[in-house]
Write an enzyme that holds these catalytic residues in place. Structure first.
Site, PDB file in Angstrom:
ATOM      1  N   GLY A  22       0.836  -1.195   0.000  1.00 26.50           N
ATOM      2  CA  GLY A  22       0.000   0.000   0.000  1.00 26.50           C
ATOM      3  C   GLY A  22       0.864   1.235   0.000  1.00 26.50           C
ATOM      4  O   GLY A  22       2.075   1.168  -0.206  1.00 26.50           O
ATOM      5  N   PHE A  25       2.233   5.350   5.151  1.00 24.82           N
ATOM      6  CA  PHE A  25       1.338   5.636   6.281  1.00 24.82           C
ATOM      7  C   PHE A  25       0.049   4.808   6.245  1.00 24.82           C
ATOM      8  O   PHE A  25      -0.952   5.205   6.823  1.00 24.82           O
ATOM      9  CB  PHE A  25       1.014   7.133   6.367  1.00 24.82           C
ATOM     10  CG  PHE A  25       2.226   8.010   6.238  1.00 24.82           C
ATOM     11  CD1 PHE A  25       3.189   8.041   7.237  1.00 24.82           C
ATOM     12  CD2 PHE A  25       2.416   8.786   5.105  1.00 24.82           C
ATOM     13  CE1 PHE A  25       4.320   8.837   7.109  1.00 24.82           C
ATOM     14  CE2 PHE A  25       3.538   9.586   4.964  1.00 24.82           C
ATOM     15  CZ  PHE A  25       4.494   9.616   5.971  1.00 24.82           C
ATOM     16  N   GLY A  27      -0.019   1.483   7.236  1.00 24.24           N
ATOM     17  CA  GLY A  27       0.025   0.424   8.241  1.00 24.24           C
ATOM     18  C   GLY A  27       0.660  -0.868   7.777  1.00 24.24           C
ATOM     19  O   GLY A  27       0.454  -1.923   8.385  1.00 24.24           O
ATOM     20  N   ASP A  94      10.744  -6.320   5.445  1.00 27.92           N
ATOM     21  CA  ASP A  94      10.132  -4.995   5.424  1.00 27.92           C
ATOM     22  C   ASP A  94      10.789  -4.132   4.346  1.00 27.92           C
ATOM     23  O   ASP A  94      11.935  -4.358   3.964  1.00 27.92           O
ATOM     24  CB  ASP A  94      10.280  -4.318   6.790  1.00 27.92           C
ATOM     25  CG  ASP A  94       9.360  -3.118   6.945  1.00 27.92           C
ATOM     26  OD1 ASP A  94       8.237  -3.159   6.421  1.00 27.92           O
ATOM     27  OD2 ASP A  94       9.767  -2.137   7.597  1.00 27.92           O
ATOM     28  N   GLU A  95      10.062  -3.126   3.886  1.00 30.63           N
ATOM     29  CA  GLU A  95      10.534  -2.182   2.862  1.00 30.63           C
ATOM     30  C   GLU A  95      11.057  -2.925   1.638  1.00 30.63           C
ATOM     31  O   GLU A  95      12.115  -2.604   1.070  1.00 30.63           O
ATOM     32  CB  GLU A  95      11.603  -1.246   3.441  1.00 30.63           C
ATOM     33  CG  GLU A  95      11.132  -0.410   4.608  1.00 30.63           C
ATOM     34  CD  GLU A  95      10.038   0.605   4.277  1.00 30.63           C
ATOM     35  OE1 GLU A  95       9.729   0.798   3.086  1.00 30.63           O
ATOM     36  OE2 GLU A  95       9.499   1.208   5.217  1.00 30.63           O
ATOM     37  N   ALA A  96      10.288  -3.907   1.192  1.00 30.10           N
ATOM     38  CA  ALA A  96      10.707  -4.784   0.093  1.00 30.10           C
ATOM     39  C   ALA A  96      10.923  -4.038  -1.214  1.00 30.10           C
ATOM     40  O   ALA A  96      11.677  -4.497  -2.073  1.00 30.10           O
ATOM     41  CB  ALA A  96       9.677  -5.898  -0.099  1.00 30.10           C
ATOM     42  N   CYS A 151      -6.461   9.876   3.020  1.00 38.08           N
ATOM     43  CA  CYS A 151      -6.023  11.008   2.197  1.00 38.08           C
ATOM     44  C   CYS A 151      -5.930  12.261   3.064  1.00 38.08           C
ATOM     45  O   CYS A 151      -6.891  12.632   3.745  1.00 38.08           O
ATOM     46  CB  CYS A 151      -6.988  11.225   1.038  1.00 38.08           C
ATOM     47  SG  CYS A 151      -6.526  12.625  -0.021  1.00 38.08           S
ATOM     48  N   CYS A 154      -8.603  15.087   1.550  1.00 35.18           N
ATOM     49  CA  CYS A 154     -10.069  14.990   1.590  1.00 35.18           C
ATOM     50  C   CYS A 154     -10.608  13.965   2.578  1.00 35.18           C
ATOM     51  O   CYS A 154     -11.808  13.941   2.834  1.00 35.18           O
ATOM     52  CB  CYS A 154     -10.614  14.683   0.194  1.00 35.18           C
ATOM     53  SG  CYS A 154     -10.258  13.003  -0.365  1.00 35.18           S
ATOM     54  N   MET A 172      13.801   8.019  -2.278  1.00 36.01           N
ATOM     55  CA  MET A 172      14.133   9.131  -1.402  1.00 36.01           C
ATOM     56  C   MET A 172      13.519   8.814  -0.040  1.00 36.01           C
ATOM     57  O   MET A 172      12.300   8.798   0.108  1.00 36.01           O
ATOM     58  CB  MET A 172      13.560  10.452  -1.926  1.00 36.01           C
ATOM     59  CG  MET A 172      13.994  11.648  -1.088  1.00 36.01           C
ATOM     60  SD  MET A 172      13.125  13.161  -1.533  1.00 36.01           S
ATOM     61  CE  MET A 172      11.828  13.148  -0.289  1.00 36.01           C
TER      62      MET A 172
END
Length: 190
Positions: A22, A25, A27, A94-96, A151, A154, A172
């Site tokens: 996803g 932020f 999860g 993690d962070e694949a 979001c 909105c 980055m």
């Protein structure tokens, strides 16, 4: 008969590939840590890995945005996971999105050894394009969970990571000062 025997062997080995993906932020790391904690409660041998380049919160720990953490093994190349994770029953990654393109092959090898592999990562970069090895991992996964953030423009469900600062590099490292989650409409407004 051969087919039934292969099915029996597969169920005995129990290997699998799970992808949690996803936007920023959303999860992803929290879900990875939750699944790993459940495996530890079940008294399974767990190993967790992250790319050595991810030093945002800690050099060695995997840390969620809510500051939950677990010690991990930082690696330069996905092939190192095969060495360090050889005794594990469950491997977390993690962070694949920051790993090399060999990560899907590494995960298949682990799963074929009977290891449950749980992967978390961004599915898209800041321009909304597929990111790193995540698309290939999603294609070979037994299970894919796509989580969404909120979001910041909105309040709708966000699936994009909008970059707030001027930088055209795909990779980055940054947090809330550099990125915010956005829905499709708000992502495309700016």
């Amino acid at each position: 008969m051969f087919s039934d025997n292969r099915l029996r062997i597969r169920s005995e080995l129990g290997g699998s590939i799970e992808v949690v993906c996803g936007s920023m932020f959303s999860g992803k790391t929290e879900e990875l840590l939750r699944r790993l904690k459940r495996a530890q409660i079940a008294k399974l041998q767990v190993e967790i890995f992250k790319p050595k380049t991810d030093t945002r919160y800690d050099e060695t720990a995997v840390v969620s945005h809510d500051l939950n953490s677990v010690q991990s093994t930082p690696v330069d190349h996905s092939s190192a996971i095969l060495l360090y994770g050889s005794n594990a029953q469950v491997v977390g990654i993690d962070e694949a999105q920051f790993f090399d393109d060999e990560l899907p092959d590494v995960c298949v090898k682990l799963a074929n050894r009977g290891i449950r592999v749980i992967i978390a990562g961004l599915d898209m970069d800041f321009e909304g394009r597929p990111f790193g090895p995540i698309p290939a991992l999603m294609a070979i996964a037994d299970d894919v969970t796509k989580v969404h953030a909120v979001c910041m423009k909105c309040g709708n469900s966000a699936l994009f990571s909008y970059r707030l600062v001027e930088n055209k590099n795909q990779v980055m490292l940054g947090e809330k000062e550099s990125y915010e989650p956005r829905c499709r409409v708000c992502f495309n407004l700016d």
